[in-house]
Write a protein that holds these residues in place. Structure first.
Motif, PDB file in Angstrom:
ATOM      1  N   PRO A  69       0.827  -1.205   0.000  1.00  0.00           N
ATOM      2  CA  PRO A  69       0.000   0.000   0.000  1.00  0.00           C
ATOM      3  C   PRO A  69       0.867   1.263   0.000  1.00  0.00           C
ATOM      4  O   PRO A  69       1.982   1.270   0.534  1.00  0.00           O
ATOM      5  CB  PRO A  69      -0.801  -0.117   1.308  1.00  0.00           C
ATOM      6  N   TYR A  70       0.333   2.328  -0.566  1.00  0.00           N
ATOM      7  CA  TYR A  70       1.109   3.564  -0.662  1.00  0.00           C
ATOM      8  C   TYR A  70       1.508   4.092   0.708  1.00  0.00           C
ATOM      9  O   TYR A  70       2.610   4.605   0.899  1.00  0.00           O
ATOM     10  CB  TYR A  70       0.310   4.621  -1.430  1.00  0.00           C
ATOM     11  N   ARG A  71       0.628   3.950   1.675  1.00  0.00           N
ATOM     12  CA  ARG A  71       0.952   4.455   3.015  1.00  0.00           C
ATOM     13  C   ARG A  71       2.112   3.684   3.626  1.00  0.00           C
ATOM     14  O   ARG A  71       3.009   4.257   4.249  1.00  0.00           O
ATOM     15  CB  ARG A  71      -0.283   4.376   3.911  1.00  0.00           C
ATOM     16  N   LEU A  72       2.118   2.378   3.449  1.00  0.00           N
ATOM     17  CA  LEU A  72       3.211   1.556   3.963  1.00  0.00           C
ATOM     18  C   LEU A  72       4.501   1.862   3.221  1.00  0.00           C
ATOM     19  O   LEU A  72       5.578   1.949   3.821  1.00  0.00           O
ATOM     20  CB  LEU A  72       2.843   0.080   3.816  1.00  0.00           C
ATOM     21  N   ARG A  73       4.408   2.031   1.916  1.00  0.00           N
ATOM     22  CA  ARG A  73       5.589   2.352   1.117  1.00  0.00           C
ATOM     23  C   ARG A  73       6.184   3.690   1.539  1.00  0.00           C
ATOM     24  O   ARG A  73       7.406   3.830   1.705  1.00  0.00           O
ATOM     25  CB  ARG A  73       5.178   2.398  -0.361  1.00  0.00           C
ATOM     26  N   LEU A  74       5.332   4.672   1.751  1.00  0.00           N
ATOM     27  CA  LEU A  74       5.798   5.992   2.174  1.00  0.00           C
ATOM     28  C   LEU A  74       6.460   5.906   3.546  1.00  0.00           C
ATOM     29  O   LEU A  74       7.516   6.503   3.782  1.00  0.00           O
ATOM     30  CB  LEU A  74       4.619   6.962   2.211  1.00  0.00           C
ATOM     31  N   ARG A  75       5.852   5.147   4.451  1.00  0.00           N
ATOM     32  CA  ARG A  75       6.430   5.011   5.794  1.00  0.00           C
ATOM     33  C   ARG A  75       7.810   4.392   5.749  1.00  0.00           C
ATOM     34  O   ARG A  75       8.753   4.862   6.403  1.00  0.00           O
ATOM     35  CB  ARG A  75       5.515   4.162   6.670  1.00  0.00           C
ATOM     36  N   ASN A  76       7.969   3.338   4.968  1.00  0.00           N
ATOM     37  CA  ASN A  76       9.257   2.646   4.901  1.00  0.00           C
ATOM     38  C   ASN A  76      10.349   3.537   4.332  1.00  0.00           C
ATOM     39  O   ASN A  76      11.481   3.562   4.833  1.00  0.00           O
ATOM     40  CB  ASN A  76       9.122   1.378   4.060  1.00  0.00           C
ATOM     41  N   ILE A  77      10.031   4.270   3.259  1.00  0.00           N
ATOM     42  CA  ILE A  77      11.051   5.120   2.637  1.00  0.00           C
ATOM     43  C   ILE A  77      11.441   6.259   3.565  1.00  0.00           C
ATOM     44  O   ILE A  77      12.641   6.567   3.739  1.00  0.00           O
ATOM     45  CB  ILE A  77      10.549   5.664   1.283  1.00  0.00           C
TER      46      ILE A  77
END
Length: 698
Positions: A69-77
């Motif tokens: 998900p975009y939210r998870l991807r944003l958090r990880n980066i």
């Protein structure tokens, strides 16, 4: 038991195997843009040093851009960017003071190594920040960039990658979730077309695990569109259970040459599943195709029911016809709901489906880390090994007269893994990839490429190859990385010759140190594989016990089975790569794993039967089959304890007696296949008990 292949054969296969591509070309392209655009802007505006700093930050964090998900991807980066910026600030701040640097590196590397207990995302954060710490520490006092400014440049590079990663979010908000669910339906369709394998695990296990983590994890959205996707995930579970049951009867009928109608129905189901998957990808469904495929399914179902009514029809054929009726309902529901599985969806999911199953729900990170602060923990041993090895490499690189002192500790941090096979594999491939990449890049720089724009173009090509190939074949990815780093240094004004020489020596030294560190204090999988297999068998037995019970409990039990099966499979794969692993233990593990898969399929078969709710035809036989279920679940847990404790099971005939009671209460027709289920469960548990007796190893 058959003799398994030698561990050297598995090691060689790991060195030469090219894995399937798991990075879409669009992701690799945007990651490459994040690295290349700052360089182009720096050259154009005359501030190449700033462009290099931002590009280096973007390069280090691009592997945090993982599917999800975009939210998870944003958090990880962003988390990786912040950790990398902090490591840069500390590395440049104390890099010239060797003793404080060694203390901080040891503590930082230990903490980063311990993060393997929290999963791959945080493991990646720990590794990337460790690399930035040792790289910037080696640059302290050499570059004139203030530590705070350098940290900000790394942060900007990470922010650029984050921006590129979520750029398509307003246009297609739920594409990652829909693609994950489409992959699961596709995997189930493929399984429906194939010949049933009774020893194989239930189909699409890893795919539905990924779906649940994406749709029901901590970073889930609460929008109505995702509620429709969660309904489809719940329907997938039901379709999977019924389809496994149908295929079990197909396998049983193969010896009677009566499996044709069941095979036709499975093919019709596969076509409907493919349509659901295609509709998830396209965000719309072809209604005409839907009606046509449903008509074909109904025709196949009618043919199966007619064959089951024949006087000479086997009992399994009648049971298959019963399962076909139960399969049609969730298939039709999936087709109804798939049209709403996009950003315009308005279907409300139940509150239970918004909760992550217990087996996949992450524990509190601090509690997990505290639980792993002991020497028998793989994560703790890996953390101590990493801290010692990287700190020693960093100290040697500062004391010895070598340029670019970060190569040795950087290589040691990357190569050293929690298990033997991965450490050897990464070490050998890193050496081979580094030397080949340096040779290719030196030839290109010396004979062909001198202009900055051409160097940036070559850098972009190597960056794309690095992102695409690192997870497919580490040696090819490292070869691209070696050329990429030399080009970055060349753009910064470094002569290529010394850079390549330092990288070659550092890679050889760091890889050697990592291998020596693991050999000095190994963590052998042969001491852990029994625990993983026992946990898998326990979860299978608990799922068997939950069949016919609460819906949420059954879903959680199925999720636990998939997780423990994945862990057991990974443990067996690590064992294959270990020297002196013991052929008997590996053969026993493979046999237990295959028999456990049969137990999981039998549990799914019983779940499909007992999950129908009120059934007048089944009610007279309910008490004996439930008694068999409970005794079999208890026996499964007992046998799992025997696996864990390495002891021989005691003789127990209660499951046999319960299976006899089921056979005595069933009429000749047996429309539900109760006798087949009873025989199957009894045989599986007897096989497990036999495998755990000393004579089974002969």
């Amino acid at each position: 038991m058959p003799t398994p292949p030698h561990w050297r054969a598995h090691l060689l296969a790991g060195l030469t195997r090219i894995k399937p591509r798991d990075v879409p070309w669009q992701v690799a392209l945007r990651n490459t843009a994040g690295v290349t655009l700052p360089l182009l802007a720096g050259v154009h505006f005359g501030h190449l040093d700033i462009g290099l700093g931002i590009s280096a930050g973007a390069l280090m964090v691009m592997f945090a851009d993982q599917p999800g998900p975009y939210r998870l991807r944003l958090r990880n980066i962003l988390l990786t960017s912040v950790a990398g910026a902090l490591a840069t600030l500390i590395g440049l701040g104390i890099g010239s003071q060797l003793l404080p640097l060694l203390v901080v590196t040891a503590l930082w590397t230990f903490a980063a190594g311990l993060l393997v207990a929290l999963g791959p995302d945080l493991t990646r954060v720990g590794l990337i920040s460790t690399l930035l710490l040792v790289i910037t520490a080696a640059s302290s006092g050499v570059d004139e960039v203030p530590p705070l400014a350098a940290a900000l440049l790394v942060l900007v590079g990470g922010a650029l990658q984050a921006l590129l990663a979520i750029l398509a979010w307003p246009l297609n908000r739920y594409r990652p979730e829909r693609l994950a669910l489409a992959s699961a339906y596709t995997a189930l369709a493929v399984a429906a077309r194939q010949t049933p394998e009774t020893n194989a695990a239930p189909p699409a296990s890893s795919e539905i695990n990924h779906v649940q983590a994406v749709l029901l994890g901590d970073d889930r959205s609460q929008s109505r569109a995702l509620e429709s996707l969660r309904i489809l995930a719940a329907l997938f579970e039901r379709i999977r259970v019924e389809l496994v049951a149908l295929r079990e009867y197909q396998a049983a009928l193969a010896d009677h040459d009566a499996d044709g109608p069941v095979r036709a129905l499975a093919r019709a189901s596969a076509r409907l599943l493919v349509l659901v998957a295609a509709s998830l990808r396209d965000t719309r469904i072809d209604q005409a195709e839907c009606r046509r495929l449903l008509a074909r399914f109904d025709t196949a179902q009618s043919a199966l029911e007619a064959a089951a009514r024949a006087a000479s029809a086997p009992a399994a054929l009648a049971a298959a016809a019963t399962r076909a009726v139960a399969l049609r309902r969730p298939l039709r529901a999936a087709l109804r709901n798939v049209d709403a599985a996009s950003s315009i969806g308005a279907v409300r999911a139940s509150a239970a489906e918004r909760q992550l199953p217990t087996a996949l729900r992450p524990a509190q990170p601090l509690a997990v880390l505290r639980a792993n602060l002991k020497l028998d923990s793989i994560a703790c041993r890996h953390a101590l090994r990493s801290a010692s090895c990287v700190t020693l490499a960093l100290g040697l690189s500062h004391l010895l007269p070598v340029a670019h002192a970060y190569w040795m500790p950087m290589t040691a941090a990357i190569v050293l893994k929690p298990d033997f096979g991965a450490t050897v594999n990464y070490g050998l491939l890193r050496v081979a990839g580094t030397l080949s990449g340096l040779l290719l890049t030196s030839l290109l720089l010396h004979y062909l490429i001198d202009e900055p724009w051409l160097r940036i173009a070559l850098l972009a090509l190597l960056c794309y190859g690095f992102r695409q190939w690192t997870t497919r074949h580490y040696g090819v990815g490292v070869a691209a990385l070696s050329g990429l780093v030399v080009l970055l240094e060349a753009l910064a004004g470094e002569a290529p010759g010394p850079v390549m020489h330092a990288r070659a020596l550092g890679t050889l030294g760091g890889s050697a140190l990592a291998l020596i560190a693991y050999a000095a204090w190994p963590t052998w999988e042969r001491g852990r594989v029994r625990t993983a297999l026992a946990r898998m068998l326990e979860d299978y037995a608990r799922y068997l016990s939950s069949t016919g019970g609460d819906l949420a409990e059954r879903r959680n039990a199925r999720s636990a089975c998939r997780v423990s099966r994945s862990n057991a499979h990974a443990s067996l794969e690590r064992l294959r790569h270990e020297p002196r692993s013991g052929e008997g233990l590996l053969a026993l593990g493979d046999a237990l794993f295959a028999t456990g898969s049969r137990l999981a399929r039998a549990a799914l078969l019983l779940d499909a039967l007992l999950g129908e709710g009120d059934n007048d035809a089944l009610r007279p036989h309910l008490e004996p089959i439930v008694a068999l279920r409970d005794l079999a679940a208890a026996r499964g847990i007992e046998l799992a304890a025997c696996v864990r404790e390495q002891r021989q099971p005691v003789l127990d005939i209660r499951v046999h007696d319960a299976a006899v009671a089921v056979r005595q209460t069933v009429a000749d027709t047996d429309p539900h296949g109760l006798v087949d289920i009873a025989d199957r469960i009894e045989d599986i548990l007897a096989t497990l008990a036999f495998l755990l007796t000393p004579k089974a190893a002969e």
